[in-house]
Write an enzyme that holds these catalytic residues in place. Structure first.
Site, short mmCIF file in Angstrom:
data_model
loop_
_atom_site.label_atom_id
_atom_site.label_comp_id
_atom_site.label_asym_id
_atom_site.label_seq_id
_atom_site.Cartn_x
_atom_site.Cartn_y
_atom_site.Cartn_z
N LYS A 221 45.76 39.73 50.53
CA LYS A 221 45.08 40.59 51.50
C LYS A 221 45.33 40.13 52.93
CE LYS A 221 41.85 42.79 48.40
NZ LYS A 221 40.45 43.07 48.01
N ARG A 262 41.49 38.60 40.41
CA ARG A 262 42.42 39.72 40.35
C ARG A 262 43.58 39.43 41.29
NH1 ARG A 262 43.51 44.56 42.99
NH2 ARG A 262 44.00 46.33 41.62
#
Length: 281
Positions: A221, A262
């Site tokens: 991210k 994840r």
């Protein structure tokens, strides 16, 4: 606090690793590398070979600013991939906010529904999950991708996220979902600034205090890209080159007892998780 595991999923005695299969043309992390069904299935098989405990299949990009596909398009993207991977023996999660997609994916063999809206995007989804009684991830969410970052305003992000997750947990329980089927996700990057993400990671114990297994999705991210920015140009490191930083987050999160991570690169995070588990043994 002891490790928590939802019913009906693997229990390896350590933090699980969930591998990401984005069946989308506009993923922030891979630019549509697995948009075609055959490529997505092949990628899912690679993740399994690398040791993924769960494979998460999604047909809607949730990067900031992303447009939503139609229901029909989302179904076209995910169902063949779910069916093939489940048929190969994978524990498959479907990443969707839509009850119709979740229902069809469960019929195709999915064993977990990962709802980034926490039941807010489609009121029919919690009711479906109550009937299905399969594990259900409830993420913190403040709106669809197109405008979510405008909602990144908090008094104290960790307290506010925990309070809003409690509301989603209560709604799920009222819908008839069993407590042992619920998982929570603080929603890193969803209506969060980089600083919000770091605060949530630093205080994961307050999210775990909700009493449910916790899923963390920090992989590749933008807040990691900012930390790794080029010291000369200031440009954030590109998403595909953030896996080492992701593994570092994985170590710290696993050490705090999260249920599952994840990630896009399974090998580095599984290595990190195994070392963390041995360190704490």
């Amino acid at each position: 606090m002891p490790q928590l595991y939802p019913s009906g999923l693997p229990r390896p005695g350590r933090t699980l690793v969930m591998g990401v299969v984005n069946v989308t043309p506009d993923s922030f992390s891979d630019g549509g590398l697995c948009h075609a069904s055959d490529a997505a299935v092949a990628h899912g098989m690679v993740l399994l070979e690398q040791g993924a405990d769960i494979v998460d299949v999604g047909g809607e990009s949730t990067r900031p600013g992303a447009a939503r596909p139609t229901v029909e398009e989302e179904l076209r993207r995910v169902l063949p991939v779910v069916r093939e991977l489940a048929g190969a023996g994978a524990t498959v999660s479907v990443d969707t906010m839509r009850a119709e997609v979740a229902a069809r994916a469960l019929e195709a063999g999915a064993r977990l529904v990962n709802d980034v809206s926490g039941g807010l995007a489609d009121p029919a989804l919690p009711a479906l999950m109550a009937r299905a009684q399969v594990p259900y991830v409830v993420m913190h969410w403040r709106g669809h991708s197109a405008g979510m970052q405008a909602n990144a305003v908090y008094d104290d992000v960790v307290t506010d996220v925990a309070d809003e997750l409690r509301l989603r947990i209560d709604a799920a329980l009222e819908a008839g979902i069993r407590p042992d089927r619920l998982v929570v996700d603080p929603g890193l990057g969803f209506a969060k600034t980089a600083e919000h993400n770091w605060q949530l990671l630093g205080r994961l114990d307050e999210i775990r205090a909700l009493g449910l297994p916790v899923l963390v999705g920090a992989s590749r991210k933008s807040f990691l890209g900012q930390v790794l920015a080029d010291p000369v140009t200031g440009r954030p490191r590109p998403a595909p080159l953030r896996d080492t930083a992701t593994a570092a987050v994985s170590v710290l999160a696993a050490a705090q007892g999260v249920w599952c991570l994840r990630v896009h690169d399974v090998t580095s995070t599984l290595d990190a998780v195994l070392v963390t588990a041995r360190w704490g043994a």
